[in-house]
Enzyme design. Structure first.
Site, short mmCIF file in Angstrom:
data_model
loop_
_atom_site.label_atom_id
_atom_site.label_comp_id
_atom_site.label_asym_id
_atom_site.label_seq_id
_atom_site.Cartn_x
_atom_site.Cartn_y
_atom_site.Cartn_z
N LEU A 71 0.85 -1.19 0.00
CA LEU A 71 0.00 0.00 0.00
C LEU A 71 0.89 1.24 0.00
O LEU A 71 1.89 1.29 0.72
CB LEU A 71 -0.90 0.02 1.24
CG LEU A 71 -2.04 -1.00 1.30
CD1 LEU A 71 -2.76 -0.92 2.64
CD2 LEU A 71 -3.02 -0.80 0.16
N ASP A 72 0.53 2.24 -0.80
CA ASP A 72 1.27 3.50 -0.80
C ASP A 72 1.21 4.14 0.58
O ASP A 72 0.27 3.86 1.36
CB ASP A 72 0.69 4.45 -1.85
CG ASP A 72 1.02 4.02 -3.27
OD1 ASP A 72 1.95 3.20 -3.43
OD2 ASP A 72 0.34 4.49 -4.20
#
Length: 270
Positions: A71-72
């Site tokens: 996930l960013d």
């Protein structure tokens, strides 16, 4: 309680198993779960997935943890963690779909009909090129959008739910939708709410809750909270077909032998 993948198996033969070898998934100690367990973490916005894993390793005082699906930094939500040997099971989760809730802004307000038609166009198999800042080679590839739904609209703001194939870039999806509409669109906020069979609605674990539960177990020997947070590694395989084999076949397979029909006791239907 029976594991989902062990329900309704077709019996081929019967045999005895020796309980002295191995431990039933629901009777493992905390020490065993810390090496063969899963934590469905609620990643906070801010840190990278790698930093979140590093913090969890320090919290649980174990050397090896992996995650399924990066996930960013600014994205929050479901981040499955595999503890110890359970890291080997995380690859299975990449075969299942992922669900996101995204908030974005369209740069100019389209008609309702045009927006609905555009949403339909971006459902199904689509071509997508990863954004410039990504961890993969920027080559156009096909990704499947299983469901794309506008949950709420307030002028130019759109709240959408996306159920998609693993490896889909939601920020790029918003960008492409904006390009098709004309004036462009920008994603503002993103939260992942599902990874394969693990859903936000089933309950996630925060880092603060995990730290508190671990300190209770370590200092007061109260394992109740921590045991609720760590799932047995078998939960990762609940959506795939299963085979139960004879005890006598286990050692042979561990040394490279192929599984033959006489070694099978039960198998998933179909």
């Amino acid at each position: 309680m029976t594991l989902k993948q062990l329900e309704n198996l077709v019996e081929i033969d019967q045999d005895l198993t020796d309980d002295a070898y191995g431990t039933y998934y629901d009777k493992r100690t905390i020490e065993q779960l810390l090496n063969y367990g899963l934590i469905i973490l609620d990643k906070p916005p801010g840190p990278t997935s790698h930093e979140t894993v590093a913090w969890t390793k320090r919290l649980l005082k174990i050397p090896k943890i992996g995650h399924s699906g990066t996930l960013d930094p600014q994205v929050s939500g479901v981040l499955p963690l595999g503890l110890g040997e359970a890291t080997k099971a995380l690859g299975v989760l990449l075969y299942g779909p992922k669900e996101y809730h995204a908030l974005g802004r369209i740069h100019s307000l389209p008609s309702k009909e045009k927006l609905e038609n555009t949403i339909k166009l971006f459902t199904g198999a689509i071509f997508q090129k990863p954004p410039q800042r990504s961890a993969v080679v920027r080559q156009t590839r096909i990704r499947t959008i299983h469901e794309l739904e506008v949950l709420e609209q307030k002028e130019r703001l759109l709240l959408t739910r996306i159920l998609c194939e693993s490896g889909t870039y939601i920020r790029k999806l918003y960008y492409d939708i904006g390009e098709f509409l004309g004036p462009g669109a920008t994603m503002i906020e993103l939260r992942r709410t599902r990874v394969d069979q693990f859903r936000e609605s089933d309950g996630l674990v925060t880092l603060h809750e995990l730290a508190h539960a671990f300190s209770l177990w370590e200092e007061k020997k109260d394992e109740s909270k921590l045991k609720d947070m760590i799932k047995p590694v078998e939960y990762a395989f609940s959506e795939i077909k299963s085979i139960i084999i004879r005890d006598s076949a286990v050692d042979a397979m561990c040394h490279g032998a192929q599984l033959a029909i006489p070694g099978i006791l039960k198998i998933s239907p179909n």
